[in-house]
Design a protein around this motif. Structure first.
Motif, PDB file in Angstrom:
ATOM      1  N   ASP A  30       0.936  -1.252   0.079  1.00 33.93           N
ATOM      2  CA  ASP A  30      -0.091   0.040   0.107  1.00 33.93           C
ATOM      3  C   ASP A  30       0.956   1.132   0.018  1.00 33.93           C
ATOM      4  OD1 ASP A  30      -1.902   1.818   0.267  1.00 33.93           O
ATOM      5  OD2 ASP A  30      -2.762   1.148   2.188  1.00 33.93           O
ATOM      6  N   ALA A  87       0.943   9.761  -9.332  1.00 27.73           N
ATOM      7  CA  ALA A  87       0.054   8.342  -9.155  1.00 27.73           C
ATOM      8  C   ALA A  87      -1.216   9.081  -9.273  1.00 27.73           C
ATOM      9  CB  ALA A  87       0.245   8.122  -7.716  1.00 27.73           C
ATOM     10  N   ALA A  88      -1.775  10.288  -8.763  1.00 27.03           N
ATOM     11  CA  ALA A  88      -2.910  10.780  -9.255  1.00 27.03           C
ATOM     12  C   ALA A  88      -3.353  10.793 -10.645  1.00 27.03           C
ATOM     13  CB  ALA A  88      -3.086  12.007  -8.503  1.00 27.03           C
ATOM     14  N   GLN A 108       3.783  11.042  -6.052  1.00 23.47           N
ATOM     15  CA  GLN A 108       2.431  11.597  -5.555  1.00 23.47           C
ATOM     16  C   GLN A 108       1.634  12.209  -6.457  1.00 23.47           C
ATOM     17  OE1 GLN A 108       3.311  13.426  -1.799  1.00 23.47           O
ATOM     18  NE2 GLN A 108       3.200  11.735  -0.623  1.00 23.47           N
ATOM     19  N   ALA A 151       2.001   3.142 -10.183  1.00 22.87           N
ATOM     20  CA  ALA A 151       2.575   4.344  -9.595  1.00 22.87           C
ATOM     21  C   ALA A 151       3.734   4.063  -8.704  1.00 22.87           C
ATOM     22  CB  ALA A 151       1.789   5.093  -8.744  1.00 22.87           C
ATOM     23  N   TYR A 152       4.658   5.031  -8.352  1.00 23.66           N
ATOM     24  CA  TYR A 152       6.008   4.842  -7.656  1.00 23.66           C
ATOM     25  C   TYR A 152       6.871   3.617  -8.002  1.00 23.66           C
ATOM     26  CZ  TYR A 152       2.994   7.402  -4.203  1.00 23.66           C
ATOM     27  OH  TYR A 152       1.980   8.182  -3.671  1.00 23.66           O
ATOM     28  N   GLN A 174     -12.608  -4.104 -12.436  1.00 24.03           N
ATOM     29  CA  GLN A 174     -12.070  -3.287 -11.180  1.00 24.03           C
ATOM     30  C   GLN A 174     -12.449  -3.869  -9.787  1.00 24.03           C
ATOM     31  OE1 GLN A 174     -13.164   0.785 -12.012  1.00 24.03           O
ATOM     32  NE2 GLN A 174     -12.152   0.668 -13.971  1.00 24.03           N
ATOM     33  N   GLU A 191       0.487   4.143  -0.830  1.00 25.66           N
ATOM     34  CA  GLU A 191      -0.159   5.438  -0.492  1.00 25.66           C
ATOM     35  C   GLU A 191      -0.017   5.722   0.957  1.00 25.66           C
ATOM     36  OE1 GLU A 191      -1.061   7.653  -2.607  1.00 25.66           O
ATOM     37  OE2 GLU A 191      -1.331   6.241  -4.458  1.00 25.66           O
ATOM     38  N   ALA A 243      -3.950   7.327 -11.896  1.00 26.07           N
ATOM     39  CA  ALA A 243      -5.191   6.790 -11.361  1.00 26.07           C
ATOM     40  C   ALA A 243      -6.402   7.588 -12.434  1.00 26.07           C
ATOM     41  CB  ALA A 243      -5.514   7.193  -9.814  1.00 26.07           C
ATOM     42  N   GLU A 244      -6.281   8.487 -12.695  1.00 22.94           N
ATOM     43  CA  GLU A 244      -7.292   9.322 -13.433  1.00 22.94           C
ATOM     44  C   GLU A 244      -7.279   8.704 -15.042  1.00 22.94           C
ATOM     45  OE1 GLU A 244      -8.783  13.692 -14.926  1.00 22.94           O
ATOM     46  OE2 GLU A 244      -7.023  13.597 -13.454  1.00 22.94           O
ATOM     47  N   GLY A 266      -4.026   2.157 -13.145  1.00 23.09           N
ATOM     48  CA  GLY A 266      -3.054   3.464 -13.052  1.00 23.09           C
ATOM     49  C   GLY A 266      -2.433   3.338 -11.573  1.00 23.09           C
ATOM     50  N   GLU A 267      -3.143   3.023 -10.314  1.00 21.36           N
ATOM     51  CA  GLU A 267      -2.629   3.143  -9.150  1.00 21.36           C
ATOM     52  C   GLU A 267      -1.427   1.827  -8.998  1.00 21.36           C
ATOM     53  OE1 GLU A 267      -5.601   2.386  -6.102  1.00 21.36           O
ATOM     54  OE2 GLU A 267      -6.567   4.445  -6.642  1.00 21.36           O
TER      55      GLU A 267
END
Length: 519
Positions: free
Chosen positions: A175, A410-411, A407, A425-426, A308, A177, A414-415, A421-422
């Motif tokens: 996680d 990541a946003a 960060q 990230a990172y 999803q 986030e 996700a969009e 997308g999530e």
């Protein structure tokens, strides 16, 4: 081209996927192909002298290569190259080659060196699927030579973790986030880099694509060709483009299928793929809903939302698989994405989703995830593609690991891709803590002075979006773009006769198709 903490299984493009896809044709395709060839001049039939070896590398270019039979119809060899091109008299490493000799020796043109992508894909494996990938005309006229780049598979290779540890890497989720999850992932990435350094030794610092391109010129010479005949899929297009930039005078006929834009940084690459795979899952959902046995319901938005939901369920409570392994969210995503590389696999996804959504059975998605990672039923892995992927990418792409930037990215991911997308990230954290930070610069490639290069882009390609092929063709000083209108990753060997004829005519006769040909 993925570098994501929750999608370790996607760390190499699927080599076997290309081999399983058939080539389809129609009358329309044949008619368009017949009209597509221009009067562009063929490559010269005059003898071409072998280029002189770069200073200090004469011993590598002059080496004798011993080809030995290795299975039905194939020959294998090993070639020495410098570990570090800055120190050519230093340590040497070996590259593995496997070739399928031309079926018509009298009409033989030369050796076509092939790369399946990745980075980390095995050309030694790819050539074994030559009957599926390359037309009879190409097989008749060329020795098809698969090679494992430095760090990959049967060449001197990157070694990091055991098979059991790789299983754990592929299934573990973080996680990121949360501060705790981010710290756990950073610690895990740091440990991976340390294990790779310990298991691989000095080679780990020298598996970059620029070095691999220099290797490729040695391979061109030792197979006896004054100019390089080359076919690169996916990441193989990046390797080919870097070769053309480094050795423009040595380029013969080069096909780059499913292109990577060499000017993009890691953030742009990840965003492009996030959008590409989101478009692909929507295309799948639309196709599924139009059929009779689709497990998804409602419209496309509803259907993608149900996928999803399945991923979220598997993340919260992994699904049983009838074995001692469970289907986690990351493994479920890997299995889904594997099928998006080729629309011929969409029925497999339909069956796997039906089993997971209505029977709580994750076994089919786990199987697909294992195929994408080249994992055998006994728990062994056919190649080191996952480990090589990270090692090569971390030398090719400087990390951009500023927390605030990640960060924000990541946003945006996700969009742009609510489904995947999530998970993407990172990813720069892995390369930020890698033992050998990248000093590479991502710039355009022009290859001034190179012979014309054929670039192929697929409009629905999720892994190397079509726009990347357009961009590479525009960057190259002399290139022609062929567009395949379809879904899936790359085109030649899995699309239609229009693409096949355009490529074959170029490879065999040196005649380019019309620039902008659409198949």
């Amino acid at each position: 081209m993925f570098r994501a903490p929750r999608l370790a299984a996607l760390s190499a493009l699927l080599v076997g996927a290309l081999a399983l896809a058939g080539c389809t044709a129609s009358e329309t395709d044949d008619d368009r192909a017949a009209d597509s060839v221009t009067t562009a001049p063929s490559a010269s039939t005059e003898p071409v002298e072998m280029p002189a070896a770069p200073a200090g590398l004469e011993a590598y270019y002059d080496q004798d290569v011993a080809w030995e039979a290795c299975g039905d119809d194939f020959e294998c060899a090993r070639v020495e190259v410098p570990l570090d091109y800055a120190v050519p008299d230093g340590e040497r490493i070996e590259l593995a080659l496997k070739r399928l000799p031309a079926e018509d020796g009298d009409a033989r043109i030369g050796s076509l060196l092939i790369n399946p992508g990745g980075p980390g894909g095995s050309g030694v494996q790819l050539v074994e699927a030559a009957d599926f990938l390359f037309s009879a005309d190409v097989r008749e006229r060329f020795d098809l030579v698969g090679f494992d780049p430095r760090g990959v598979n049967e060449s001197d290779a990157v070694e990091c973790v055991s098979d059991a540890e790789l299983d754990e890497m592929r299934s573990t989720e973080y996680d990121v986030e949360t501060p705790e999850g981010l710290a756990e992932f950073t610690a895990s990435a740091t440990e991976l880099g340390e294990k790779c350094a310990a298991g691989t030794g000095p080679l780990l610092a020298h598996v970059d694509t620029e070095s691999a391109a220099r290797d490729l010129d040695i391979l061109r010479d030792v197979v006896g060709d004054p100019q390089l005949y080359y076919f690169g899929y996916s990441y193989g297009t990046f390797l080919g483009a870097i070769y053309a930039e480094t050795f423009p005078a040595n380029v013969g006929r080069m096909v780059l299928d499913g292109a990577v834009d060499p000017a993009l940084d890691s953030a742009a690459l990840v965003m492009g793929q996030a959008v590409g795979f989101e478009n692909a899952i929507r295309a799948y959902a639309e196709d599924c809903l139009a059929g009779d046995d689709c497990p998804l319901k409602g419209d496309v938005d509803d259907a993608v939302g149900q996928i999803q939901d399945l991923l979220a369920t598997a993340e919260a409570t992994p699904l049983p698989t009838g074995s001692d392994r469970e289907l986690t969210g990351s493994l479920a995503a890997s299995g889904i994405i594997m099928t998006l590389y080729d629309n011929e696999y969409w029925p497999l996804l339909t069956s796997a989703l039906d089993a997971a959504m209505y029977d709580g059975d994750g076994s089919q998605l786990l199987f697909l995830a294992d195929v994408s990672a080249e994992r055998e039923e006994d728990g062994s892995y056919l190649t080191n593609s996952t480990e090589a992927f990270n090692a090569i990418n971390c030398l090719d792409y400087p990390a951009e690991a500023d927390l605030a930037q990640m960060q924000a990215q990541a946003a945006e991911l996700a969009e742009a891709s609510p489904t995947f997308g999530e998970m993407l990230a990172y990813g720069d954290i892995t390369c930020d803590v890698w033992p050998y930070p990248s000093t590479a610069e991502r710039t355009e490639v022009h290859a001034e002075g190179a012979a014309p290069i054929l670039v192929i882009g697929t409009t629905g390609d999720p892994a190397t979006p079509y726009e990347w092929s357009v961009s590479l063709a525009e960057q190259l000083a002399d290139a022609v773009l062929v567009t395949y209108e379809g879904e899936g990753h790359t085109a030649y060997g899995r699309s239609n006769s229009c693409v096949t004829e355009a490529v074959d005519t170029y490879l065999i006769e040196g005649t380019l198709p019309e620039d902008g040909l659409t198949c």
